[in-house]
Design an enzyme around this catalytic site. Structure first.
Site: not given
Ligand code: KE4
Length: 419
Positions: A144, A239, A267
């Site tokens: 993801y 990523d 993060k």
């Molecule tokens: P954000 O747009 O949520 O800040 O980041 C997206 C993203 C991009 N790349 C990786 C590897 C990620 O894990 C994420 C977002 N992670 C999720 C949890 N697996 C965020 C939690 C959520 O979606 O509420």
């Protein structure tokens, strides 16, 4: 465990926000419970609206590697707030943070600060396409990378027939330039390059997958991606939104010793505030506006409060020698407890997932074989014993530096007793 207040808040929230949440996983849908509304947090603990306290292994999905409300981060934010919240102009903090990032990620010769991991990866992909003048991107099933249209895709009829949208509202055309390979399967990547040797701009990968649950790269997988992309003139994009500053100060690229062409961070780099980063080699990033023709912008990009939080968090990591060894030691105790209970565990540093699958989980297919209802039972068992883990089989447990040996031991004891 009393949850009346969370229930009341959830009823109100559902009248105002889709599913009552601002991000789907928070709805607890896949674990069959109502979400908890958190009212306070400190260290490795969170407290919900009914006053129930939990040992937290979500850590806001990764940012809180120092624990919640770390004093040096809070103080930095408070001090920055006194000078105003946002300028929409350049400020020195951006330079300080960029220098720190480049110090830990030398492959990120030029960086651009943005507001979310989604935005960082989306922008990195655009820059990769602009630099290579190629359109296709390879991603991996189960990984993801945020919710940009072109990356919300699933397998089509066959890996070579391109992908199809994995969300309503994504036009078929948006998926046409995204190819899907299987994680830990270099042949599936090579096959795509042999089919389109000159059209693939980049391979985008979570260097340790954590969005199908934790699935570490098999030995040779990342090096294989490095070799194949170099061979075909495509870029390798890591990523590292989760793994950056998590597996090591220099992320997975330090941990595994593989240098990508571009990296996305999120993060931890924002210290808990909305801040993410993309960057890479000079020649690639010089394609980004205002230097080059790849457009990307943001009102709150490099926001001074978020930058202050990021600088404080990274500075705290830098001044805590041995932190990554400590995170590994503590998480290894949880892994051992799970194995002692006969559970199927994947761990990478301070990332861990207990899989209710009958075999070792090495890719999307084996991850999907996990029993979601059994995971839901495990989640509830932990929660009812004061342990707050990810409300989904396909997420990670995150351990922070604030997790005390006592809380780790208590968690291990509870996991060991699971039947
Ligand atoms: P954000 O747009 O949520 O800040 O980041 C997206 C993203 C991009 N790349 C990786 C590897 C990620 O894990 C994420 C977002 N992670 C999720 C949890 N697996 C965020 C939690 C959520 O979606 O509420």
């Amino acid at each position: 465990m009393r949850t009346e207040r969370s229930h009341e808040l959830f009823e109100r929230a559902k009248q105002l926000m889709p599913g009552g949440v601002n991000s789907p996983v928070r709805a607890f849908g896949s674990v069959g419970r109502e979400p908890l509304f958190i009212a306070d947090s400190r260290g490795d603990r969170i407290t919900d609206a009914d006053g129930n306290e939990y040992i937290d292994y979500v850590c806001s999905w990764g940012p809180d590697i120092l624990g919640h409300a770390h004093p040096s981060v809070i103080d930095a934010v408070k001090t920055a707030c006194e000078r105003g919240l946002t300028y929409g102009a350049c400020h020195e903090g951006e330079i300080v943070l960029a220098e720190k990032i480049r110090g830990h990620f030398p492959s990120m010769e030029l960086v651009r600060l943005v507001n979310s991991g989604t935005e960082a990866v989306m922008s990195a992909v655009r820059a990769a396409r602009g630099f290579t003048k190629r359109d296709l991107i390879i991603k991996f099933e189960g990984c993801y990378h945020g919710h940009s249209d072109g990356l919300l895709v699933k397998g089509g009829s066959g890996l070579l027939t391109g992908s199809v949208p994995d969300s309503a509202g994504v036009p078929a055309g948006a998926a046409d330039c995204t190819l899907l390979a299987r994680y830990n399967d270099l042949d599936s990547v090579r096959e795509l390059f042999e089919h389109d040797p000159e059209s693939i701009a980049a391979v985008l990968v979570e260097p340790c997958a954590a969005n199908m649950g934790v699935v570490p790269p098999e030995p040779g997988f990342l090096q294989g991606l490095r070799d194949i992309t170099t061979e075909y003139g495509a870029l390798l994009i890591f990523d590292e939104v989760i793994t950056g500053f998590r597996l090591a100060a220099g992320g997975a690229q330090e941990y595994y010793g593989i240098t990508p062409d571009m990296t996305a961070l999120g993060k931890i780099v924002g210290g808990g505030m909305p801040l993410a980063v993309y960057g890479g080699r000079h020649e690639i990033m010089e394609c980004v506006a205002p230097l080059g023709a790849v457009y990307q912008a943001g009102t709150l990009s490099g926001n001074p409060i978020a930058v202050a939080a990021g600088i404080a968090a990274i500075t705290e990591l830098e001044r805590t020698p041995g932190i990554y060894g400590e995170l590994d030691r503590k998480t290894a105790k949880l892994e051992a407890a799970a194995r002692n209970a006969g559970l199927n565990v994947n761990r990478c540093g301070s990332l861990m997932t207990v899989f209710f699958a009958g075999k070792r989980v090495t890719d999307y297919e084996t991850a999907q074989s996990a029993d979601r209802s059994e995971y839901a039972r495990f989640f509830s068992y932990l929660l009812d014993n004061g342990i707050y883990a990810a409300p989904s089989q396909f997420e990670a447990m995150f351990v922070s530096y604030a997790h005390t040996d006592e809380d780790i031991a208590r968690t291990a004891e509870i996991i060991s007793a699971y039947r």
